[in-house]
Design an enzyme around this catalytic site. Structure first.
Site, mmCIF file in Angstrom:
data_model
loop_
_atom_site.group_PDB
_atom_site.id
_atom_site.type_symbol
_atom_site.label_atom_id
_atom_site.label_comp_id
_atom_site.label_asym_id
_atom_site.label_seq_id
_atom_site.Cartn_x
_atom_site.Cartn_y
_atom_site.Cartn_z
ATOM 1 N N HIS A 184 -16.381 -6.060 86.019
ATOM 2 C CA HIS A 184 -15.063 -6.570 86.422
ATOM 3 C C HIS A 184 -14.055 -5.422 86.454
ATOM 4 O O HIS A 184 -14.211 -4.416 85.779
ATOM 5 C CB HIS A 184 -14.619 -7.627 85.403
ATOM 6 C CG HIS A 184 -13.181 -7.986 85.466
ATOM 7 N ND1 HIS A 184 -12.262 -7.597 84.509
ATOM 8 C CD2 HIS A 184 -12.477 -8.714 86.371
ATOM 9 C CE1 HIS A 184 -11.070 -8.080 84.814
ATOM 10 N NE2 HIS A 184 -11.163 -8.762 85.940
ATOM 11 N N LYS B 272 -10.773 -11.926 96.834
ATOM 12 C CA LYS B 272 -10.056 -12.680 95.797
ATOM 13 C C LYS B 272 -9.524 -13.950 96.424
ATOM 14 O O LYS B 272 -8.749 -13.904 97.388
ATOM 15 C CB LYS B 272 -8.904 -11.828 95.249
ATOM 16 C CG LYS B 272 -8.028 -12.549 94.249
ATOM 17 C CD LYS B 272 -8.793 -12.980 93.009
ATOM 18 C CE LYS B 272 -9.084 -11.809 92.098
ATOM 19 N NZ LYS B 272 -9.906 -12.198 90.929
#
Ligand code: MG
Length: 415
Positions: A319, A192
């Protein structure tokens, strides 16, 4: 025997501990909010679903729950109409919160999703078949996931450090990845991003490539870069990442980047509803759609999405945001029944320290989760269903979901 009907629906808000993971909008709060939907039939079955748990969606879930008694769980088209009636239409409700990073034009899919999953769980429990069978049948018996790496603080401000410690530079990200790979066996890794300057995050990806040669890598700054910066990052990481995820916001921005790099672009931000597919395909903006049954309206709409991706030659993965085991089970069944799942799915699951399902009911081995073969979602309640709840149903007393969970201290917002 007469067909079962939904006798009552219960929506339970859950707050569970979440580590101080960093992203483009800041830091995860100490607790993540989810909602568990229970559908109880007049024949004693319980079906479960899970979704986001902020106040706006809780109110909408409660309104649907109040309208469900008497509904036939097999009537999934009727469920869709019921949700439309309760919400006052298929559109509206824009601004429903999904972590503050996504814009939706309708609350309908997000509200419909946990009830659809719970109905499929009920149908599976009544027929003795796993949910994957109801979606067309499992094409794989294990579902691969990627290890989800985060820059993070050692602890939330004012709270004790967690046992992961801080991760604020490439060496610490590599150490975090080693723990993920050693502990869960992940065969691909995602970082991330959107936290530090892009070059710093490229350096972390390059350090991962050196430490884990041949392991597919992904970087996701949640639309934190300009199109021009995204192109520069793509040039630097070409041949290093398997894809870049939402480097820049919007279909137009992604199309600008896609036209200037061979690095595939994935999204869970600019294509999050069926209405986004046509413009994204026309602009050749994304090469991989990261599906999410919580956003796309449930498991059957996600199967439909997979078919559309296949038709237009787009890759497909999944996701994740912070979630519990009910969502993980639904994700695993969906992924099992999706032939064109072309990449390992995302999951936050290793970051979770408490759950609503029996410990070990869903386990990672070699970076993948075995597809449950029991009826419905195929797992059982533990009854430990809140971060602040200490009561627990003994797993030994669990009967596979036929009996409602008992958790006296959980708060409920509906019948
Ligand atoms: Mg993403």
């Amino acid at each position: 025997m007469s067909p079962s009907r939904i006798a009552r629906a219960v929506v339970t808000p859950i707050a569970f501990a979440d580590p101080p993971l960093l992203n483009v909008v800041g830091v995860h709060q100490p607790y993540a909010l989810r909602a568990i939907v229970e559908l109880h039939t007049d024949t004693g079955l319980v079906g479960l679903g899970e979704t986001y748990g902020d106040e706006a969606i809780l109110e909408r879930l409660a309104a649907v729950a109040a309208a469900l008694p008497g509904h036939d769980p097999y009537d999934l088209n009727g469920l869709r109409r019921l949700v439309t009636t309760v919400l006052g239409g298929d559109t509206g409700g824009a601004g429903a919160s999904y972590g503050g990073m996504l814009e939706v034009s309708s609350a309908h899919p997000g509200v419909h999703s946990p009830f659809e999953v719970a109905c499929l769980d009920l149908i599976g429990r009544e027929t003795g078949r796993p949910v994957s069978d109801l979606l067309g049948g499992a094409v794989r018996d294990r579902v691969p996931f990627s290890g989800y790496l985060f820059y993070k603080w050692a602890g939330h401000p004012g709270l004790a450090d967690d046992d992961w410690g801080a991760a604020l530079d490439p060496d610490a990200i590599v150490a975090q990845a080693k723990r993920m790979v050693d502990g869960w066996g992940f065969g691909s890794l995602k970082l991330k991003g959107g936290v530090f300057p892009p070059d710093d995050e490229c350096a972390a990806i390059e350090a991962l490539a050196e430490a884990f040669p041949g392991v597919p890598l992904r970087l996701d700054p949640n639309g934190g870069w300009t199109p021009q910066t995204s192109v520069r990052v793509a040039e630097r990481l070409a041949g290093v990442v398997e894809y870049l995820e939402d480097p820049t916001p919007g279909i137009d921005g992604m199309a600008y980047v896609a036209a200037r790099t061979e690095v595939p672009l994935a999204t869970n931000m600019c294509v999050i509803a069926f209405e986004h597919l046509a413009p994204a395909v026309a602009a050749d903006a994304v090469q991989i759609v990261l599906s999410d049954h919580h956003l796309w309206g449930g498991l059957r709409p996600s199967v439909q999405l997979a078919g559309i991706c296949d038709a237009f030659g787009m890759g497909l993965s999944m996701h994740s945001n912070s979630h519990l085991g009910v969502s993980l089970a639904a994700m695993v069944h969906l992924a099992a029944a999706t032939p064109n799942l072309t990449y390992a799915c995302d999951t936050h699951y290793p970051w979770k320290t408490e759950d609503v399902i029996v410990a070990g009911a869903l386990g990672f081995e070699d970076g993948s989760v075995a597809v449950p073969t029991g009826p419905g979602l195929g797992w059982s309640w533990t009854g430990t269903c809140s971060a602040r709840c200490t009561s627990s149903t003994s797993p030994a007393a669990c009967d596979g979901g036929r009996t409602p969970p008992t958790c006296a201290r959980s708060s409920r917002v509906s019948r």
